[in-house]
Design a protein around this motif. Sequence first.
Motif: not given
Lengths: 370, 370
Positions: A71, A91-92, A116-117, A142, A145-149, A294, B274-275, B277, B281, B283, B288, B293, B314-315, B317
Motif C-alpha cells: 500500500a 495506492s497512488e 488516476d490523474h 473507481d 469504492q468512491g475513493r481514488c480512481g 474501527d 494523492i488523488s 476524483p 473531494r 484523497i 486509520l 479515530m 491508508e486513505h 478524504q
Amino acid sequence: MTSGFEPGQPIEEIDTPVLLVDLDKLTQNIKLMEQITNAGNIPYRPHTKTHKSSRIAKMQLAAGARGVCCATISEAEAMAANGITDIHITSEIAGAGKIARILKLAAKTRLSLVVDHPDLIASLDRASREVGIDLGVLIEVDVGQGRCGIQPGADAARLAAQITNSLHLKFRGLQGYHGKLQMTPGFADRELRVRQALDLLQRTAENVRREGLAIDVMTGGGSGSLMADIKLHGLNELQPGSYVFMDSEYRSIEWPGAAHVPFENSLSILATVISLPSNDRAIIDAGLKAASMDHGPPVPCNLPAATFTFGGDEHGQLLFADGRCPLKIGDKVTLLPSHCDTTANLYDKYIVVRGGEAHDVWRLDARGHD
Amino acid sequence: MTSGFEPGQPIEEIDTPVLLVDLDKLTQNIKLMEQITNAGNIPYRPHTKTHKSSRIAKMQLAAGARGVCCATISEAEAMAANGITDIHITSEIAGAGKIARILKLAAKTRLSLVVDHPDLIASLDRASREVGIDLGVLIEVDVGQGRCGIQPGADAARLAAQITNSLHLKFRGLQGYHGKLQMTPGFADRELRVRQALDLLQRTAENVRREGLAIDVMTGGGSGSLMADIKLHGLNELQPGSYVFMDSEYRSIEWPGAAHVPFENSLSILATVISLPSNDRAIIDAGLKAASMDHGPPVPCNLPAATFTFGGDEHGQLLFADGRCPLKIGDKVTLLPSHCDTTANLYDKYIVVRGGEAHDVWRLDARGHD
C-alpha cells in the motif's frame, strides 16, 4: 527493551499485550489460497499491508503467489530489502520525495504503481525522464469504492494514451478494487455487487482497447470477493490480503457452499488480567493501543459469557453479564481482532506459536511510515 | 528504510504521512505547566504515555517535573534506559514475567507502582522477597472512573495494612485518577466532579490514617482537571500528560477565565494529496494507520471548508461541501489529531519543526509492547 519471550515458552508465560500468530493456521490459510486460485486458474498477488512482514510474504511467494502488493512505498522498500523483486503498489503515490524513492526502487525491482490523474502521470513522466528509469503503470478505475480512481469509461482511455506517450512509463493495465463490497454477508448479494464492479472495469478496458492499446493486467479483488471474481472471469490477477489472518468480522461472511469463510483466524491478541474490581468485570492490559476499534471491539476467545469493551488507551474490560467472572489476577486471555490490518499495525512483532508454545518472533519489518 | 528527512528541509518536502512537533509550542506548553504548578505550589509528574519519548520527558524534567509517570513496564524501561531515575507506573502490572521486570527496574531506579487487589500484593510480596528488592507501592482507588482501583473506604485501609506487613513493599500513598471527567466542557461542572472524586480519595486517606499508616503521596489529576485539583487541595502530586501536545477535542474545554485551554496544539499530522476524483473531494495518504479515530476524526488545518472522513487504512478524504477543493495533487495538508496519545502510538518518530523547517527527528523510544 526486554522482550519477555523465549522459544519453547508456554503461551501463558509470554509478556502482554502481544500478537500471537498460529503457525499451523497461517500455513493452512496460505495453502488454501494456492488451492483456490489454482482451481480457478488465476494468478494472485497477495497484499502485504495486512501483515507488513517480509517473512510472511515469502511464505506466500513460496506457495505460488506471483508477486506482492504493497500500500505504501515504505512497505515496498522493506519487501525489496528482503529480496522480494516483484511488487505492485496499489495506492497512488505523490510528492517529489516519494516519486524519487519509487524510481530508486524501480531500478532494482519489477515495480508497478497506479495513477488516476493526468497531473500525476505528468509528474512521473518528468521524474522518470530525469533518471532514465522505466516504470510500470496501471490506471486505477473507481468501480464503486468512491475513493481514488478515475471514473470508468473514456477518461481512462485518455490516461492510458498519456502513459503510452511518456518515454519511460510503461502502461500495464487496469486496477479496480472495491473494498466496500468485500464483507457483504450473503454470497449472492456479494456476487451481484462484484458483477457490477467488474462490468465497469470491463467497459473501461474496451475503451482503452479501442485506442489500440493492449492491457496486460486486470488486477483487483480481495479475500471476500475472490470466489465471485473467479466465477465471473473479469480479472486476471487477484489481490487478497486478509485471508492470511482473517478477522472476527470478515470470517462470518457466507462462502459458496459454506456458512462462513474457510480461512481460519490465525492472529490473536494475548492479554493479562490486571484488576478484578467486581464479580462481573475483569480489566485486562489491552486497550486502544493494543486492538483497533474501527471494525468494533475484539472478541474474547473461550469465554462465551464475556464481552469486551474498551477501557482506555491501555485498558480493556471483560464484562460478565452473569456476574460470574472466572478469571484471576495474572490470568491470560486471548482476543480475536475485529480488523487484523489496523491491529497488526499497532505492534512491532508477532510471536509465532505452535502447540501452545512460543516458536519464533517475526518483526513487522514493513511497519511504520518512514 | 529511507526516512525522507533532512535537517533544514521545508515542511512541504517531508515525506508523509508523518507526525510534526512544533518545537516552540511544545516548549511553551512545558513552560506553562511549570508556571501553573509553581503558582499552585504543587509538584507534578507528567505522564509519558502521551508522547512515549524520553527526549520530551527530559524537557519536562528540566523544566521542573519531579519525575515521570508511565502506563507500562516497557515505557518505564525505556525511560530508565535513557537516564530517567524517578518513575511511577500508573497501571496495575500482573504476571510473573512482568513482575520480574518491575523488580529488575526497581533495583536501579526510584520506582513505584499501583495495586488494587490482595492477590496482586501477595504476588509482589513473594517476588520481592525472592530477590530482596524494595518496591514503592501506592493503592489505586476508584474515584469514579469505574475501571481499575479498589472502592473508596475501609477496603483500601486493609490493602495498606497488607502492604505495610510485607517485607519489601513500601507503602507510599494513594492514586485516584478519573479520566472521564477531564474533558467536561464547562469549568464549574468539571470542578464539581473533581470535588466529588477528591472527596472519595480524602475519605479513603482518613481510613488509612486511622490504621496508623502515613500517606506520603496523593497522586492523580490530568490536563483537564488540574486547575480544579489545585484549587481544591486534595492531591499533593499531579499527573498531567496531554498538555504537551493538546488535541483538537481537549483544547476546546473551558478554562478558568478563558474560553479554552491555554496549552497550544503542538502535534500535527502532515499528509499529501494523492488523488482528486472530483471538485468536492481530495484523497490524502493519511487513514486509520496514520490518525486514531477513538475520539473522532482529525481536524484539517487552514482549510475551513474541509471536513475529514476516514477512507480506509491508508486513505483519508477531505470533503469540500462548497465543491471548490483548492488542492492539487502532491499538495501537503496538516491535520490536528483528535486524540494525541493513540495517534502518536501509530508512529515511530516525530519530525520536530521550527519556522517552517524540519529541525530534528525524535524517536518514540518508549513505543511498542515489548
